[in-house]
Design a protein around this motif. Structure first.
Motif, PDB file in Angstrom:
ATOM      1  N   GLU A  35      -7.443   0.911   4.137  1.00  0.00           N
ATOM      2  CA  GLU A  35      -7.185   0.496   2.756  1.00  0.00           C
ATOM      3  C   GLU A  35      -6.893  -1.001   2.625  1.00  0.00           C
ATOM      4  OE1 GLU A  35      -7.551   2.129  -0.130  1.00  0.00           O
ATOM      5  OE2 GLU A  35      -8.376   3.757   1.079  1.00  0.00           O
ATOM      6  N   PHE A  59       2.725  10.711  10.131  1.00  0.00           N
ATOM      7  CA  PHE A  59       2.548   9.935   8.912  1.00  0.00           C
ATOM      8  C   PHE A  59       3.648   8.875   8.857  1.00  0.00           C
ATOM      9  CE2 PHE A  59       0.629  13.988   7.922  1.00  0.00           C
ATOM     10  CZ  PHE A  59      -0.489  13.662   7.168  1.00  0.00           C
ATOM     11  N   GLU A  68      -5.360   5.224   7.818  1.00  0.00           N
ATOM     12  CA  GLU A  68      -5.611   5.128   6.378  1.00  0.00           C
ATOM     13  C   GLU A  68      -5.114   3.771   5.850  1.00  0.00           C
ATOM     14  OE1 GLU A  68      -5.005   9.872   5.359  1.00  0.00           O
ATOM     15  OE2 GLU A  68      -3.381   8.475   4.942  1.00  0.00           O
ATOM     16  N   VAL A  69      -3.948   3.361   6.331  1.00  0.00           N
ATOM     17  CA  VAL A  69      -3.396   2.071   5.912  1.00  0.00           C
ATOM     18  C   VAL A  69      -4.339   0.948   6.340  1.00  0.00           C
ATOM     19  CG1 VAL A  69      -1.482   0.453   6.167  1.00  0.00           C
ATOM     20  CG2 VAL A  69      -1.022   2.907   6.002  1.00  0.00           C
ATOM     21  N   VAL A 112       1.421   5.323  -2.390  1.00  0.00           N
ATOM     22  CA  VAL A 112       1.215   6.683  -1.863  1.00  0.00           C
ATOM     23  C   VAL A 112       2.564   7.244  -1.407  1.00  0.00           C
ATOM     24  CG1 VAL A 112      -1.165   6.242  -1.129  1.00  0.00           C
ATOM     25  CG2 VAL A 112       0.715   5.824   0.465  1.00  0.00           C
ATOM     26  N   TYR A 132       0.831  -1.198   0.000  1.00  0.00           N
ATOM     27  CA  TYR A 132       0.000   0.000   0.000  1.00  0.00           C
ATOM     28  C   TYR A 132       0.873   1.259   0.000  1.00  0.00           C
ATOM     29  CZ  TYR A 132      -3.045   3.761   1.332  1.00  0.00           C
ATOM     30  OH  TYR A 132      -3.699   4.974   1.353  1.00  0.00           O
ATOM     31  N   ALA A 175       1.218   8.168   4.471  1.00  0.00           N
ATOM     32  CA  ALA A 175      -0.117   7.798   4.935  1.00  0.00           C
ATOM     33  C   ALA A 175      -0.151   7.800   6.449  1.00  0.00           C
ATOM     34  CB  ALA A 175      -0.488   6.424   4.415  1.00  0.00           C
ATOM     35  N   LYS A 220       5.970   6.443   5.875  1.00  0.00           N
ATOM     36  CA  LYS A 220       6.307   6.254   4.465  1.00  0.00           C
ATOM     37  C   LYS A 220       7.401   5.212   4.370  1.00  0.00           C
ATOM     38  CE  LYS A 220       9.972   9.489   3.623  1.00  0.00           C
ATOM     39  NZ  LYS A 220      10.588   9.913   2.420  1.00  0.00           N
TER      40      LYS A 220
END
Length: 67
Positions: free
Chosen positions: A31, A61, A27-28, A20, A16, A23, A63
């Motif tokens: 999803e 966040f 949100e992860v 992006v 995921y 995130a 990443k």
């Protein structure tokens, strides 16, 4: 879902994050269709393994480290 972090779950998170730039944990979880609590644990493990990193832009966040 079982209450333990699996390699499959970690891979879903990585896959995921490849789609992006950054995130939030929730949100992860949304999803990939997993419970946020277990996703939080998996993300913490991935961070310790050096796969992902946390960034702070007024909110927290995550990443991929190489992204």
């Amino acid at each position: 879902m079982a209450d333990e972090v699996t390699g499959e779950l970690k891979q879903k998170i990585i896959d995921y994050l490849k789609t992006v730039s950054k995130a939030k944990n929730r949100e992860v979880a949304k999803e990939i269709g997993a419970d946020k609590h277990i996703v939080d644990k998996a993300i913490a493990e991935l961070s310790k393994e050096g796969v992902i990193e946390y960034i702070y832009l007024g909110a927290s966040f995550i990443k991929l480290k190489d992204a």
